[in-house]
Design a protein around this motif. Structure first.
Motif, mmCIF file in Angstrom:
data_model
loop_
_atom_site.group_PDB
_atom_site.id
_atom_site.type_symbol
_atom_site.label_atom_id
_atom_site.label_comp_id
_atom_site.label_asym_id
_atom_site.label_seq_id
_atom_site.Cartn_x
_atom_site.Cartn_y
_atom_site.Cartn_z
ATOM 1 N N ALA A 144 0.854 -1.186 0.000
ATOM 2 C CA ALA A 144 0.000 0.000 0.000
ATOM 3 C C ALA A 144 0.885 1.229 0.000
ATOM 4 C CB ALA A 144 -0.919 0.003 1.223
ATOM 5 N N LEU A 145 0.438 2.268 -0.691
ATOM 6 C CA LEU A 145 1.142 3.544 -0.739
ATOM 7 C C LEU A 145 0.169 4.627 -0.324
ATOM 8 C CD1 LEU A 145 3.686 5.223 -1.552
ATOM 9 C CD2 LEU A 145 2.638 5.440 -3.825
ATOM 10 N N CYS A 152 4.192 10.326 2.991
ATOM 11 C CA CYS A 152 4.316 9.441 1.830
ATOM 12 C C CYS A 152 4.945 8.122 2.267
ATOM 13 C CB CYS A 152 5.152 10.126 0.741
ATOM 14 S SG CYS A 152 5.268 9.196 -0.791
ATOM 15 N N TYR A 153 4.121 7.236 2.799
ATOM 16 C CA TYR A 153 4.605 5.982 3.355
ATOM 17 C C TYR A 153 4.219 4.807 2.466
ATOM 18 C CZ TYR A 153 4.962 8.843 7.598
ATOM 19 O OH TYR A 153 5.254 9.829 8.507
ATOM 20 N N LEU A 154 5.100 3.828 2.439
ATOM 21 C CA LEU A 154 4.892 2.565 1.734
ATOM 22 C C LEU A 154 4.802 1.464 2.772
ATOM 23 C CD1 LEU A 154 5.019 0.633 -0.777
ATOM 24 C CD2 LEU A 154 7.516 0.792 -0.594
ATOM 25 N N ALA A 155 3.816 0.571 2.620
ATOM 26 C CA ALA A 155 3.658 -0.556 3.543
ATOM 27 C C ALA A 155 3.700 -1.859 2.769
ATOM 28 C CB ALA A 155 2.347 -0.435 4.305
ATOM 29 N N TYR A 156 4.350 -2.863 3.348
ATOM 30 C CA TYR A 156 4.432 -4.182 2.717
ATOM 31 C C TYR A 156 4.670 -5.233 3.797
ATOM 32 C CZ TYR A 156 9.501 -3.394 3.144
ATOM 33 O OH TYR A 156 10.775 -3.120 3.627
ATOM 34 N N PRO A 157 4.397 -6.517 3.510
ATOM 35 C CA PRO A 157 4.570 -7.566 4.526
ATOM 36 C C PRO A 157 6.031 -7.716 4.933
ATOM 37 C CG PRO A 157 3.177 -8.328 2.726
ATOM 38 C CD PRO A 157 3.789 -7.047 2.269
ATOM 39 N N LEU A 189 -4.029 -4.414 3.199
ATOM 40 C CA LEU A 189 -3.451 -3.206 3.791
ATOM 41 C C LEU A 189 -4.103 -1.992 3.153
ATOM 42 C CD1 LEU A 189 0.363 -4.096 3.527
ATOM 43 C CD2 LEU A 189 -0.941 -3.976 5.663
ATOM 44 N N ALA A 190 -4.277 -0.919 3.935
ATOM 45 C CA ALA A 190 -4.809 0.322 3.363
ATOM 46 C C ALA A 190 -4.432 1.489 4.258
ATOM 47 C CB ALA A 190 -6.323 0.251 3.213
ATOM 48 N N PHE A 191 -3.957 2.587 3.653
ATOM 49 C CA PHE A 191 -3.652 3.811 4.389
ATOM 50 C C PHE A 191 -4.880 4.713 4.430
ATOM 51 C CE2 PHE A 191 0.840 2.841 3.404
ATOM 52 C CZ PHE A 191 1.419 3.116 4.647
ATOM 53 N N SER A 192 -4.984 5.506 5.473
ATOM 54 C CA SER A 192 -5.982 6.564 5.531
ATOM 55 C C SER A 192 -5.582 7.665 4.554
ATOM 56 C CB SER A 192 -6.068 7.129 6.952
ATOM 57 O OG SER A 192 -4.841 7.765 7.311
ATOM 58 N N PRO A 193 -6.516 8.565 4.185
ATOM 59 C CA PRO A 193 -6.172 9.616 3.221
ATOM 60 C C PRO A 193 -4.979 10.477 3.643
ATOM 61 C CG PRO A 193 -8.537 9.481 3.480
ATOM 62 C CD PRO A 193 -7.956 8.565 4.503
ATOM 63 N N SER A 234 -10.325 -6.496 0.038
ATOM 64 C CA SER A 234 -10.325 -5.045 -0.105
ATOM 65 C C SER A 234 -10.544 -4.382 1.237
ATOM 66 C CB SER A 234 -11.414 -4.604 -1.086
ATOM 67 O OG SER A 234 -11.526 -3.185 -1.127
ATOM 68 N N LEU A 235 -9.661 -3.435 1.581
ATOM 69 C CA LEU A 235 -9.812 -2.558 2.730
ATOM 70 C C LEU A 235 -9.686 -1.135 2.225
ATOM 71 C CD1 LEU A 235 -7.677 -3.976 5.705
ATOM 72 C CD2 LEU A 235 -10.153 -3.733 5.631
ATOM 73 N N SER A 236 -10.542 -0.241 2.701
ATOM 74 C CA SER A 236 -10.469 1.132 2.228
ATOM 75 C C SER A 236 -11.041 2.087 3.265
ATOM 76 C CB SER A 236 -11.225 1.284 0.906
ATOM 77 O OG SER A 236 -11.222 2.638 0.468
ATOM 78 N N PHE A 237 -10.279 3.155 3.585
ATOM 79 C CA PHE A 237 -10.808 4.238 4.395
ATOM 80 C C PHE A 237 -11.713 5.106 3.526
ATOM 81 C CE2 PHE A 237 -7.122 3.138 6.916
ATOM 82 C CZ PHE A 237 -7.459 3.471 8.224
ATOM 83 N N SER A 238 -12.717 5.685 4.146
ATOM 84 C CA SER A 238 -13.510 6.671 3.428
ATOM 85 C C SER A 238 -12.665 7.919 3.196
ATOM 86 C CB SER A 238 -14.757 7.037 4.241
ATOM 87 O OG SER A 238 -14.399 7.653 5.469
ATOM 88 N N THR A 239 -13.056 8.731 2.227
ATOM 89 C CA THR A 239 -12.289 9.944 1.929
ATOM 90 C C THR A 239 -12.344 10.933 3.085
ATOM 91 O OG1 THR A 239 -14.245 10.768 0.755
ATOM 92 C CG2 THR A 239 -12.503 9.764 -0.576
ATOM 93 N N CYS A 240 -13.352 10.812 3.961
ATOM 94 C CA CYS A 240 -13.417 11.661 5.151
ATOM 95 C C CYS A 240 -12.709 11.021 6.345
ATOM 96 C CB CYS A 240 -14.874 11.959 5.509
ATOM 97 S SG CYS A 240 -15.849 10.489 5.944
#
Length: 447
Positions: A144-145, A152-157, A189-193, A234-240
């Motif tokens: 995830a980026l 500006c973070y990158l995440a990986y296992p 994996l998913a980052f917040s906005p 799929s994991l996803s934060f809302s845009t808010c």
């Protein structure tokens, strides 16, 4: 390519669907080409921005609302193409030693994920600025980026046996933190906005956790289910950033509300609960604290986990679905794009436990005779030769036009050309990168 390293959407021969970073457009790739849709009026219509015939794709990423798309085809799964779709040109291409499993974009970086390495490109000129080599085997290309330029973070296992998350600072090019998120390997994996939070799920799929991406502290623990293990896709934060949505190989999509104010209030008042919270999330937090000395840790963990705020039940299980929550025409909407060719639009209830209402279902497979049918996508200028690689082929782990070393001092790519637009070298690319920025004294014009 019938078994492209476990990619179920490709194996099934269905459509590939993907939202852009701020959930303003949807990319849809089929065996005959790909299309980009605007989501601005999705409650009623799905407006097609662009369509082209091309090789069958299995990866496509659009950079916000800009003209840049990164694509990988099934015919050439080791080659990444960056295209300017409005100018109908290919800006550059890079080849890698192994199959590209994922591509992630933001305004600063482009990430290419291979099974055991990650390439970090500077998106302004596509030079490889860093290579993370010898990562734990990652056959699903899980990474995830953050869409944020500030964080500006990158995440990986970080492990193949446990759910460790490696957080890497993609701007300053150093490891930031390691989060021991789960006992079993990671599945999503998913980052917040803002990039300051990261959501994780493991192969077991029963618990979703949210951590601070800056110090690794646990912020939320959410219970998806109790009875069965599932595969979360799929994991996803809302845009808010107030909601988190998850989909799996089951027919149910779960929506969680991240009530930060309630959590802070409960902690600030020593766990005192209001009557309105008695049957809600705060009650479980209070109960877990009260009975900690009486019940086993596993039981108190279940009590402390937040339950889904709302859920949606779709027609069938076993369909890969990408989910997102965004505000459309001042209304919060749940968008579910599925590999069987449908886009569902649901309302988000205001009361916990209420039912989400289906507003619209769009059939993505219908032929749109009014869509643009632009040919010659491959007629633009591409980067030739492998910088730093002797003639005769790239060595192991080498990227065409990219760095061959393991650090940030590798050889850079050749300068980017305008790609058939008659612009100055690099001009078309630079303007496309900035094409989604709001108008202002320092903003570039839209590409």
């Amino acid at each position: 390519m019938m078994s492209l390293l476990g990619r179920p959407d490709v194996d099934a021969g269905e459509v590939f669907v993907n939202f852009n970073q701020n959930i303003t457009s949807l990319a849809v790739a089929t065996s005959g080409g790909y299309s980009l849709y605007s989501l601005g009026s999705v409650d009623s219509t799905l407006d097609k921005i662009y369509h082209t015939k091309s090789d069958e794709l299995f990866l496509i990423e659009r950079l916000f609302e800009s003209s840049l798309v990164a694509i990988v085809s099934q015919r050439a799964p080791r080659k990444l193409k960056v295209c300017h779709f409005k100018k109908q040109s290919e800006i550059c291409n890079y080849s890698y030693a192994n199959t590209i499993l994922a591509v992630k974009l933001n305004r600063e970086r482009l990430i290419v994920c291979l099974e055991e390495s990650l390439y970090i490109h500077n998106i302004q000129d596509m030079k490889v600025v860093h290579t993370i080599r010898d990562t734990p085997c990652n056959p699903q290309g899980l990474c995830a980026l953050s869409s944020s330029s500030e964080h500006c973070y990158l995440a990986y296992p970080g492990s193949v046996t446990a759910g460790e998350v490696q957080i890497f600072d993609a701007i300053n090019l150093h490891a930031k933190t390691m989060i021991p998120a789960h006992d079993t390997p990671l599945a999503a994996l998913a980052f917040s906005p803002s990039g300051t939070e990261i959501a994780t799920a493991s192969e077991r799929g029963t618990v979703i956790r949210v951590f601070s991406s800056q110090d690794g502290s646990r912020l939320f623990e959410l219970r998806r289910g109790l009875k069965r293990c599932v595969s979360i896709v799929s994991l996803s934060f809302s845009t808010c950033a107030e909601y988190l949505v998850s989909s799996s190989n089951t027919e149910t999509v779960h929506i969680f509300r991240l009530d930060r104010s309630a959590t802070e209030t409960a902690e600030g008042h020593g766990g005192k609960q209001s009557s309105d919270d008695w049957m809600g999330y705060s009650f479980f937090r209070f109960l877990s604290k009260t009975v900690t000395s009486y019940l086993p840790t596993q039981v108190t963990d279940v009590f402390s986990q937040g339950r889904a705020f709302a859920s949606v039940t779709l027609p069938e299980a076993g369909v890969r679905r990408m989910c997102a929550i965004t505000t459309i025409q001042k209304q919060l909407r749940l968008l579910i794009a599925s590999q069987d060719g449908y886009l569902y639009v649901y309302s988000i209830p205001t009361v916990e436990g209420a039912e989400s209402q289906l507003i619209k279902r769009h059939d993505l497979r219908l032929e749109d005779h009014y869509a643009m049918d632009i040919k010659g996508l491959n007629s633009g200028v591409s980067i030739g030769g492998a910088a730093g690689v002797p003639p005769g082929g790239a060595g192991a782990g080498a990227a065409t036009g990219g760095a061959t070393g393991g650090g940030s001092d590798g050889k850079a790519a050749a300068p980017l050309s305008g790609g058939g637009g008659g612009d100055k070298p690099g001009g078309s690319y630079a303007s496309a990168v900035k094409g989604d920025e709001p108008a202002g004294p320092s903003s570039a014009s839209s590409a």
